[in-house]
Design an enzyme around this catalytic site. Structure first.
Site, mmCIF file in Angstrom:
data_model
loop_
_atom_site.group_PDB
_atom_site.id
_atom_site.type_symbol
_atom_site.label_atom_id
_atom_site.label_comp_id
_atom_site.label_asym_id
_atom_site.label_seq_id
_atom_site.Cartn_x
_atom_site.Cartn_y
_atom_site.Cartn_z
ATOM 1 N N SER A 199 0.821 -1.215 0.000
ATOM 2 C CA SER A 199 0.000 0.000 0.000
ATOM 3 C C SER A 199 0.853 1.263 0.000
ATOM 4 C CB SER A 199 -0.906 0.030 1.233
ATOM 5 O OG SER A 199 -1.672 -1.146 1.328
HETATM 6 N N1 SAH Z 1 -0.525 -4.502 4.142
HETATM 7 C C1 SAH Z 1 0.112 -4.960 2.938
HETATM 8 C C2 SAH Z 1 -0.777 -4.738 1.747
HETATM 9 C C3 SAH Z 1 -0.922 -5.987 0.941
HETATM 10 S S1 SAH Z 1 -2.212 -5.956 -0.269
HETATM 11 C C4 SAH Z 1 1.489 -4.346 2.783
HETATM 12 O O1 SAH Z 1 1.817 -3.450 3.572
HETATM 13 O O2 SAH Z 1 2.249 -4.782 1.934
HETATM 14 C C5 SAH Z 1 -3.433 -6.956 0.530
HETATM 15 C C6 SAH Z 1 -3.086 -8.381 0.800
HETATM 16 O O3 SAH Z 1 -4.270 -9.018 1.270
HETATM 17 C C7 SAH Z 1 -2.615 -9.198 -0.379
HETATM 18 O O4 SAH Z 1 -1.327 -9.677 -0.108
HETATM 19 C C8 SAH Z 1 -3.624 -10.373 -0.465
HETATM 20 O O5 SAH Z 1 -3.029 -11.602 -0.797
HETATM 21 C C9 SAH Z 1 -4.161 -10.384 0.950
HETATM 22 N N2 SAH Z 1 -5.458 -11.028 1.147
HETATM 23 C C10 SAH Z 1 -6.565 -10.983 0.374
HETATM 24 N N3 SAH Z 1 -7.553 -11.701 0.937
HETATM 25 C C11 SAH Z 1 -7.070 -12.216 2.099
HETATM 26 C C12 SAH Z 1 -7.607 -13.042 3.127
HETATM 27 N N4 SAH Z 1 -8.863 -13.517 3.111
HETATM 28 N N5 SAH Z 1 -6.801 -13.355 4.174
HETATM 29 C C13 SAH Z 1 -5.527 -12.917 4.236
HETATM 30 N N6 SAH Z 1 -4.967 -12.145 3.289
HETATM 31 C C14 SAH Z 1 -5.721 -11.784 2.240
#
Ligand code: SAH
Length: 218
Positions: free
Chosen positions: A62
């Site tokens: 993000s």
């Molecule tokens: N906070 C992260 C942002 C990652 S984007 C950072 O700082 O890098 C959001 C993430 O949510 C993705 O990696 C995706 O794989 C994950 N995601 C989507 N659905 C999910 C679920 N049900 N449980 C866990 N992770 C999930």
């Protein structure tokens, strides 16, 4: 090699403090966590730009400001227990860990969970636990949480997450269709009452799981 320390200071001053988020614990966390270690080496030079960046498994890390905005909206403070859904690179979890006492961060992609856990170990962030699994079900073993943040947009706020929120706790997550209109939603728990408000319009990757969206076929 770019001077990452200088780029980090400038990012905090311009993108976070410059936009009105000035809590000391929040700014201190962003000054400390080396974002260049949370992206692939070839993207390290772009780590302090004002936007999300691609990570493995077709996901994104993000934009720093949105991480700061959500942490501020969730009123994360020292001493708290925090749950993050969608650990991705682990960057937001690392920031949360510099502010709160304990963080559990769940990630559905095994590869991302493994990389994020390695980063915590390398940086010595031992109050951050990365768990591989479906975060729409929360992580009951660590509940209740003072704050719950999701970094992926759900169909609605999963019941399981509301159940795992402490009395007085705050949940912040995007809700809306993949690629469509999404809004950041904040829910505050007071006993068995859940007060819900809608905040900014946002754009996140989909929250995929039992209480989220179904997996896309491609
Ligand atoms: N906070 C992260 C942002 C990652 S984007 C950072 O700082 O890098 C959001 C993430 O949510 C993705 O990696 C995706 O794989 C994950 N995601 C989507 N659905 C999910 C679920 N049900 N449980 C866990 N992770 C999930």
């Amino acid at each position: 090699m770019p001077d990452f320390g200088a780029l980090r200071e400038r990012m905090v001053a311009q993108q976070i403090a410059g936009r009105g988020l000035v809590g000391a614990a929040l700014l201190g966390a962003f000054r400390e966590v080396p974002r260049e270690l949370f992206v692939a080496p070839d993207l390290a030079g772009e780590a302090y730009e004002d936007r999300p960046l691609p990570i493995e498994a077709g996901q994104t890390i993000s934009q720093p400001y949105i991480v700061a905005f959500m942490i501020d909206a969730a009123r994360v403070r020292p001493g708290q227990r925090v749950l993050e859904i969608g650990a991705g690179s682990g960057y937001a979890a690392a920031i949360l860990g510099r502010i709160a006492a304990e963080v559990v961060a769940i990630e559905r992609h095994g590869e991302l969970a493994r990389l994020a856990a390695e980063r915590m170990e390398r940086l010595g962030y031992d109050n951050v636990r990365i768990v591989e699994g479906d975060g729409t079900l929360g992580f009951a073993a660590g509940a209740p949480y003072d704050a719950i943040l999701a970094a992926a947009a759900g169909r609605d706020v999963p019941e399981a997450l509301l159940d795992q929120l402490a009395d007085g706790g705050v949940l912040v997550m995007p809700v809306g269709a993949p690629g469509g209109a999404q809004r950041l939603v904040r829910v505050r728990r007071r006993g068995e009452r859940f007060d819900r408000e809608e905040l900014e319009a946002v754009r996140f990757v989909p929250l995929i799981g039992e209480q989220g969206w179904p997996e896309q076929r491609s």
